[in-house]
Structures are given as structure tokens and as C-alpha cells.
Design a protein around this motif. Structure first.
Motif, short mmCIF file in Angstrom:
data_model
loop_
_atom_site.label_atom_id
_atom_site.label_comp_id
_atom_site.label_asym_id
_atom_site.label_seq_id
_atom_site.Cartn_x
_atom_site.Cartn_y
_atom_site.Cartn_z
N GLN A 44 -13.57 6.96 -20.35
CA GLN A 44 -14.18 7.31 -19.06
C GLN A 44 -13.10 7.35 -17.97
N THR A 212 -26.00 5.08 -7.61
CA THR A 212 -25.49 4.24 -8.69
C THR A 212 -26.07 2.84 -8.54
N THR A 221 -21.86 -0.33 -14.11
CA THR A 221 -21.64 1.09 -14.37
C THR A 221 -21.03 1.25 -15.77
N HIS A 223 -20.93 4.63 -17.46
CA HIS A 223 -20.40 5.98 -17.64
C HIS A 223 -20.01 6.55 -16.29
N GLN A 225 -19.79 9.35 -13.38
CA GLN A 225 -20.72 10.35 -12.88
C GLN A 225 -20.12 11.04 -11.67
N THR A 226 -20.45 12.32 -11.54
CA THR A 226 -19.95 13.13 -10.44
C THR A 226 -21.06 13.35 -9.44
N CYS A 236 -16.28 11.20 -7.83
CA CYS A 236 -16.40 10.85 -9.25
C CYS A 236 -16.25 9.34 -9.38
#
Length: 470
Positions: A44, A212, A221, A223, A225-226, A236
Motif C-alpha cells: 500500500q 476515513t 486504516t 487500505h 484510498q484516493t 491519497c
């Protein structure tokens, strides 16, 4: 390169990196702190580094160097790293100025920021602290707001992309002026850092809504994420990573919130880190407790031990376990959470600040002693000899005083214990026991120590007389 080849190369590189760390730990006898060993979490981070034009490293303002990872700043020469100093509202203005001077001296791009304060402004709450107003005039120590931070991030990312395009055009022997004026369609800003430093809270504050999950437990968190802010800016978010380190300890990582507090097994080590960093009077003021004073033979400025702090906290709060002993585990978790959340004020100064002050004090002391010796050079020889003896043996006199005070304390404690024993004899009233009558025992005239046996003979019965009478 296919997907299978990329996966194989990543596994091979990751295993080789871990082998090198283990080899260093064995050969150099270094203590390596716990770090992320899951390859998927590192993937990641790699994806975020590949996509981002500007890399934002979120750190805690109370100890920025602990959360900073210089290795990430050397991955790509075409990318720049910005140090986002979160929770800056917990620092006094003078401390922020010292950190600003340190960052400028070491050529570190930084910004002061408070995700909690920005979220409060979005929700319409009033800020109790006055740190935002105090630093508005100074750009070096200014705590940026939401709109100001978004503009600054977009400007830094566009500048990096334009510089990258200029260098690429120079290599291809094209005109650099036309390429420098071309603005990218959308720039990507990536957020990385340790767990529990406020990355998700920063993302939510910048987006303007909860995108988030936010929790005090590290590793929420999972993963990256954008999130699209506008047509020109995209954020990001990367999962929190615990980077390997040879300088810090496991207890320090628990106290800083990097490792989960609820999973710790040895709580006294982490509490000792808190006791060493926070002054004694601040702990007493925050928790309304009284810590034991240092003894006569100890240093007056020594920090309280973990056992003393936990005992005082459990006594004041009434935390008792099932066995009737103080519940130190519960007390330790609460103290560590208050330490991380900012209820217990604490901060670290830049390297060299404390050393410079102590050196200045030592130099002033030395100058004062030299001038005093010059003024007294006309005294008698006997006075000079006495002064030399007193100066040559300051530690011996200090040790003798400590031993004398220790003996006096010992005598006082012995006298008090004797008095307590005498008083205790009057307090405990025992029921008088009745003496047993042992007059029936037969004495031993021989006095040879042998036992005495009493023989009782029954009268003889004449059977013939009894038959004739019948």
C-alpha cells in the motif's frame, strides 16, 4: 512486466530486506523495535509513493523527530517530502519557534497544522486555546487552516510537477519555457506516517466530511484510498506503518501511541517513560495526587518511579483488583491514554537546546568562581589551604552529609518503631487465661526426668465367703 513477475520481485526484495535487518541485529547486537512485517501493508505504501507528486509525512508536534522517517525522503529525487506537524496547538509559541528554526537550519519543508482545531472550525465550535491567534503574524510558526493548507499543498505539488516536466524537456532538447508553463490536469498528494498521528483526521478535515475511520487504536486504516478534492487536486491516504528503528524502545513506542495500549503486557516500562518526560509537579496538578518525595540520600530532582505514580493514582481513584491489590494495569492504560490525547502536557525540544543552556550555566559558574578566586588572592596562606581542601573534596563532604542524614533517619525510624511497639501492647487487650489446677499430678522425687506412673490397685474379692453367705 506482468503482474506475476511484479509480485515475485516484490516478495524477493522484501525478504532480502528483512534478512539484512536480521543480519544487522545479530552481528552488530542492535535492538530492533517491532515493525510492520506484512507485505500487503508495505505494498500500500509503494502504490502511494508511485502515484503521489508530493509526499506529506504527518508527525506529532510533541516529538517530531521520533515520527519522522528520513529514508522516505530519499526514494525519488523528483519528489519532495513535506513534514506536516500535526497537533501544533499543544505546543507553546516559544517551542514552535525553536522547532521552526531547527527545520529551516536542516532544510526541511514543514507546516504547522492542527486537525482537531480545523475540525472544530468546520463544526462551528469555539477554540479554547489562543495559539491560533498568537501565531497569525509569523509565517514560520503559523498554524495553517483548512483552506490555507489546501492551497499550499496544491501549489507545492504543481511546482514539483512543473520542475519534473522542465527537467524531462531539457533531456529531450526541447524548449523548457513552454513545458514550464504547462499546468498538470490534476496533482496527487499522498499522506504517510506512523499509526495514530492523525492522518485520517487530517484527511477528513481537508475533505470537509468523514471519509476515513478515526479511532485512538493504531492500525484503523487497512487500505489506501484516493479522495478527489477538486479538478486539480487529489489526496491519497496510506495505512499507518511502523518503520524499523534501532534508536527507540518498545516501551517508548507504546507511550507514543504507535503500538496498541490495550495489548501491552508490561505496563511499568511505558509508565516510566511518561514519568521521565513529565515533571513531577505537572503530574500532581493534573491528577490531584501527592507523589512521594525523594529520600535524603537520593537526588532531589529525580523523577518518580512507575510504582510510585501507579500507587498514588490507584489510591486517589480507588482502583483495586479482585485480589485486593492496586489495579496497576487499569491505571497504566488510563495514564497512557491521557498522555497521548494531550491531557498531560509534554513536548520535546530540538536537539541541542537543553545542552546549550546547561553549557551556558556551567560557563557562567566557572567565570564566577575564577573572579572570586582572583579577588581573594591577598588572603592568608591558611585560608587558601582551607579553600583548596573544600574545593578539592566537595563530593566527599556531600557524601558525608548524606550519610549523616541517613543515620539520623535510621535512628528516628528505630525510635518510632519502639514507641509503636510499646503503644501496641496497651492497645491489644487479651482475655486473661484461667490457670489450670495441676495439683493432682504426682511429683517425681528422684528428679531423674523420667515420667511418673500412678498405679491404682482394686481391693481383692473373697469368692468363697461370698458363696457361703449366699
Amino acid at each position: 512486466m506482468t503482474t506475476e513477475e511484479l509480485d515475485t520481485n516484490e516478495k524477493r526484495a522484501f525478504l532480502e530486506w528483512r534478512r539484512n535487518l536480521a543480519r544487522l541485529q545479530e552481528n552488530e547486537e542492535l535492538v530492533l523495535t517491532p515493525f510492520e512485517k506484512n507485505l500487503d501493508i508495505w505494498r500500500q505504501l509503494w502504490r502511494v509513493l508511485e502515484r503521489s507528486d508530493l509526499l506529506v509525512m504527518v508527525v506529532d508536534s510533541r516529538n517530531p523527530l521520533f515520527y519522522r522517517c528520513p529514508d522516505l525522503e530519499e526514494i525519488d529525487e523528483h519528489k519532495r517530502t513535506l513534514l506536516l506537524v500535526n497537533k501544533a496547538d499543544l505546543l507553546p509559541l516559544s517551542v514552535r519557534r525553536k522547532w521552526a528554526d531547527y527545520f529551516k537550519e536542516h532544510d526541511i519543508l514543514y507546516l504547522f497544522w492542527s486537525a482537531k482545531a480545523a475540525t472544530a472550525v468546520l463544526e462551528g465550535k469555539k477554540l479554547s486555546s489562543q495559539t491560533m491567534e498568537e501565531s497569525d503574524t509569523d509565517l514560520d510558526t503559523k498554524i495553517y487552516g483548512r483552506e490555507e493548507l489546501l492551497v499550499r499543498l496544491q501549489g507545492e505539488a504543481e511546482y514539483i510537477v512543473s520542475q519534473k516536466g522542465t527537467s524531462a524537456a531539457g533531456e529531450e532538447h526541447e524548449s523548457s519555457s513552454d513545458s514550464a508553463l504547462v499546468r498538470p490536469k490534476r496533482v496527487v498528494v499522498g499522506f504517510v506516517g506512523y499509526p495514530n498521528v492523525g492522518k485520517s483526521s487530517t484527511i477528513n478535515a481537508l475533505v470537509g466530511e468523514k471519509k476515513t475511520g478515526v479511532t485512538s487504536t493504531p492500525g484503523k486504516t487497512k487500505h489506501f484510498q484516493t479522495l478527489i478534492i477538486s479538478e486539480e487536486l487529489m489526496l491519497c491516504d496510506c495505512p499507518g506503518l511502523v518503520f524499523p528503528s534501532f534508536s527507540s524502545s518498545r516501551h517508548e513506542m507504546v507511550a507514543c501511541g504507535v503500538l496498541p495500549i490495550d495489548r501491552m503486557t508490561k505496563h511499568r516500562g511505558a509508565i516510566q517513560v511518561v514519568a521521565n518526560r513529565v515533571p513531577r509537579n505537572i503530574l500532581e496538578q493534573v491528577y490531584k495526587i501527592t507523589l512521594p518525595k525523594p529520600k535524603a540520600y537520593e537526588e532531589a530532582s529525580r523523577p518518580p518511579t512507575a510504582a510510585e505514580l501507579l500507587m498514588a493514582y490507584c489510591t486517589s481513584r480507588g482502583h483495586v483488583s479482585h485480589a485486593g491489590l492496586p489495579d496497576e494495569t487499569r491505571a497504566a492504560r488510563q495514564i497512557l491514554k491521557d498522555y497521548i490525547d494531550g491531557k498531560i502536557p509534554h513536548f520535546e525540544l530540538p536537539p541541542g537546546e537543553i545542552d546549550d543552556e546547561t553549557d551556558a550555566e556551567d560557563n557562567s559558574d566557572l567565570e564566577g568562581s575564577s573572579t572570586a578566586a582572583a579577588d581573594q588572592s591577598d588572603d592568608g596562606a591558611s585560608d587558601e589551604d582551607d579553600e583548596e581542601i573544600n574545593r578539592a573534596e566537595p563530593n566527599i563532604s556531600h557524601a558525608l552529609n548524606d550519610l549523616a542524614s541517613f543515620d539520623m533517619n535510621g535512628q528516628m525510624t528505630k525510635g518510632s518503631t519502639k514507641k509503636k511497639k510499646k503503644e501496641a501492647s496497651h492497645k491489644h487487650h487479651r482475655k486473661p487465661q484461667r490457670k489450670k489446677d495441676r495439683s493432682w499430678r504426682v511429683g517425681n522425687d528422684g528428679a531423674d526426668g523420667s515420667g511418673v506412673i500412678r498405679v491404682v490397685q482394686k481391693p481383692a474379692v473373697n469368692l468363697a465367703a461370698s458363696t457361703l453367705a449366699s
